[in-house]
Design an enzyme around this catalytic site. Structure first.
Site, PDB file in Angstrom:
ATOM      1  N   GLY A 234       0.828  -1.202   0.000  1.00 51.50           N
ATOM      2  CA  GLY A 234       0.000   0.000   0.000  1.00 51.50           C
ATOM      3  C   GLY A 234       0.859   1.247   0.000  1.00 51.50           C
ATOM      4  N   SER A 235       0.373   2.306   0.620  1.00 50.78           N
ATOM      5  CA  SER A 235       1.035   3.606   0.521  1.00 50.78           C
ATOM      6  C   SER A 235       2.329   3.656   1.315  1.00 50.78           C
ATOM      7  CB  SER A 235       0.093   4.712   1.010  1.00 50.78           C
ATOM      8  OG  SER A 235       0.035   4.732   2.424  1.00 50.78           O
ATOM      9  N   HIS A 237       3.236   6.240   2.998  1.00 44.92           N
ATOM     10  CA  HIS A 237       2.892   6.885   4.268  1.00 44.92           C
ATOM     11  C   HIS A 237       2.557   5.833   5.319  1.00 44.92           C
ATOM     12  CE1 HIS A 237       1.109   9.827   7.015  1.00 44.92           C
ATOM     13  NE2 HIS A 237       0.063   9.024   7.101  1.00 44.92           N
ATOM     14  N   GLY A 239       3.300   2.613   5.097  1.00 39.90           N
ATOM     15  CA  GLY A 239       4.461   1.738   5.266  1.00 39.90           C
ATOM     16  C   GLY A 239       5.459   2.288   6.261  1.00 39.90           C
ATOM     17  N   GLU A 256       5.805  -3.469   0.491  1.00 35.78           N
ATOM     18  CA  GLU A 256       5.846  -3.006  -0.896  1.00 35.78           C
ATOM     19  C   GLU A 256       4.946  -1.784  -0.966  1.00 35.78           C
ATOM     20  OE1 GLU A 256       4.059  -3.918  -5.135  1.00 35.78           O
ATOM     21  OE2 GLU A 256       5.271  -5.619  -4.436  1.00 35.78           O
ATOM     22  N   CYS A 290       0.762  -1.142  -9.389  1.00 35.05           N
ATOM     23  CA  CYS A 290       1.917  -0.756  -8.575  1.00 35.05           C
ATOM     24  C   CYS A 290       3.090  -0.286  -9.423  1.00 35.05           C
ATOM     25  CB  CYS A 290       2.350  -1.933  -7.696  1.00 35.05           C
ATOM     26  SG  CYS A 290       1.130  -2.391  -6.450  1.00 35.05           S
TER      27      CYS A 290
END
Length: 479
Positions: A234-235, A237, A239, A256, A290
């Site tokens: 995901g994002s 931010h 992560g 990821e 992605c």
């Protein structure tokens, strides 16, 4: 999470399309309400897991761990293989859910489900073959390096390819003997839950737990003391927040996250072919992949022909492109385009939100783009092709590498020396030469920088899901 939410409480949601770098405040309630991005009709209403339910799911997985870890690898693999058969039987059902919850075109949605089936079968085959090593110290002593499961894995998956991504993380975690608590994306909760239920039906009680909810639920799972691994797609931010929480308590973060993938178009290539590649990379699944193309650097000598061909390609894609996942995301994409135009970019085609139902956004080509523009320095995750003309290949490499993300990049070139120089210098996990998408079955990738850390798929994912214990074994010495 789509709009149309029960208005009961305000929370900060950390999960958002990759590339968004701030938390979003949204009205949510005890029920997630998902709207069809094509029509605006209600598709799903799913209860949000209470804190006690999250904690209970983690406890159940922790209690199930010793038994599952002690199960023979071949038996674990057989369970995952049997689940893959059930997923195959339900492929059309799952694809329909993905299409209605995310707007992903039907053929693409079915392709993602089929990719997930193949991934489950791949890990069912590889799991029993995952092995350690031995080192002979002397005649009477041996050091064994033995892979062991880590424990409870929290798997937090995205909406843009929910079955394929979940199949990899869940499959690898399960065949290596871990137990799992899975939170599907709040944007496709029914599709994510249905897929996980098909797996759980073949596993002992507690081995695979499923919880529904938003970023607050994901944050609770990431911070749970019994969780040994947090696997998140995901994002960036989110992560980074997960990485901080895991670092504080010694858990492993497998991430990821966002990407800002560059496409370099070298002199000497066919500009029409290059435009076809750029359009595919930027517009497929409405740019919500992605490894979508986010930035285009084209060498000046072929720039005019390439840009004209790219505009033509964008107009051809207009009639077939699917919607963005929801209105909130469309607003973000449009804000990036508006920012570019305000800073001097020219909108050659697209660039306006269409009227009518659904959250569609047209394929958009921007010229005269510069590094400070959001479309160049952040992940837009939409059908946008921002083009920057550069004098030569070396300048393209230098500017493409000057980025805080490190997911992937593509080079289109007929010059072998340029290809060699390019893949060596670009600081990303994957470099594709003359093909924006593709890769061998079973391939792996390791993102860098703000794009994450660790192998998210391939045989190497089995290593990520295990830890190595060294055993020094020596014979009893005689008196």
């Amino acid at each position: 999470m789509n709009k149309g939410l029960v208005e009961k409480r305000r929370v900060v949601i950390g999960f958002f399309p990759t590339g968004y770098e701030g938390a979003v405040t949204a009205i949510i309630g005890d029920v997630l309400t998902v709207l069809d991005p094509r029509t605006g009709d209600v598709v799903s209403r799913v209860p949000v897991a209470e804190p006690s339910s999250c904690d209970g799911a983690v406890r159940a997985a922790a209690l199930a761990f010793p038994g599952w870890a002690g199960t023979a690898p071949a038996e674990r693999a057989a369970a995952v293989s049997a689940a893959a058969d059930d997923v195959e039987a339900a492929a059309d059902e799952l694809a329909d859910l993905v299409e209605r919850e995310t707007g992903k075109p039907g053929d693409d949605a079915l392709g993602g489900v089929r990719a997930g089936i193949g991934t489950l079968r791949q890990y069912a085959e590889l799991g029993p073959l995952h092995r350690g090593a031995a080192l002979q110290g002397n005649w009477s002593a041996t050091d064994l390096m033995i892979p062991q499961p880590r424990g409870v894995v929290a798997v937090l998956t995205p909406w843009n390819d929910p079955v394929a991504v979940a199949a990899g993380l869940l499959g690898a975690a399960l065949v290596t003997g871990n137990t799992v608590v899975h939170k599907p994306s709040e944007r496709c909760p029914r599709a994510g839950r249905r897929f996980a239920e098909l797996l759980a039906a073949h596993l002992p009680d507690g081995v695979l737990q499923i919880v529904d909810g938003d970023g607050t639920v994901g944050a609770r799972l990431a911070g749970a003391p019994a969780v040994e691994v947090v696997a998140h797609v995901g994002s960036s931010h989110t992560g980074r927040a997960i990485a901080r929480v895991c670092a504080e308590r010694g858990a492993k973060a497998l991430l990821e996250n966002g990407g800002n993938d560059a496409l370099i178009v070298d002199a000497g290539v066919d500009p029409v072919w290059a435009a076809e590649q750029a359009a595919l990379g930027a517009f497929a699944n409405a740019g919500q992949i992605c490894v979508s193309v986010e930035r285009v650097f084209v060498v000046e000598s072929i720039a005019d022909e390439f840009v004209a061909a790219l505009v033509d390609q964008a107009r051809r894609w207009t009639d077939t492109i699917g919607p963005l996942v929801d209105e909130r995301h469309r607003d973000l994409v449009h804000a990036h385009v508006t920012d570019a135009a305000r800073r001097g970019a020219r909108v050659l085609t697209g660039g306006e939100k269409p009227s009518g139902p659904g959250t569609y956004y047209p394929p958009t080509v921007l010229a005269d783009c510069a590094p400070p523009m959001l479309v160049m320095c952040e992940e837009t995750f939409g059908p946008i092709a921002p083009v920057r003309v550069v004098p030569d290949f070396d300048t393209a490499l230098t500017e493409a590498a000057d980025d805080r993300y490190g997911l992937a990049a593509t080079i289109l070139t007929a010059d072998m020396a340029h290809a060699q120089e390019g893949w060596r210098r670009l600081p990303v996990g994957t470099v594709k030469i003359n093909d924006v998408f593709g890769g061998a079955p079973g391939g792996a990738a390791q993102p860098r920088r703000a794009s994450g850390s660790g192998f998210g798929f391939g045989p190497e994912l089995l290593d990520e899901m295990t830890t190595t214990k060294v055993v020094h074994w020596s014979a009893i010495q005689p008196r």
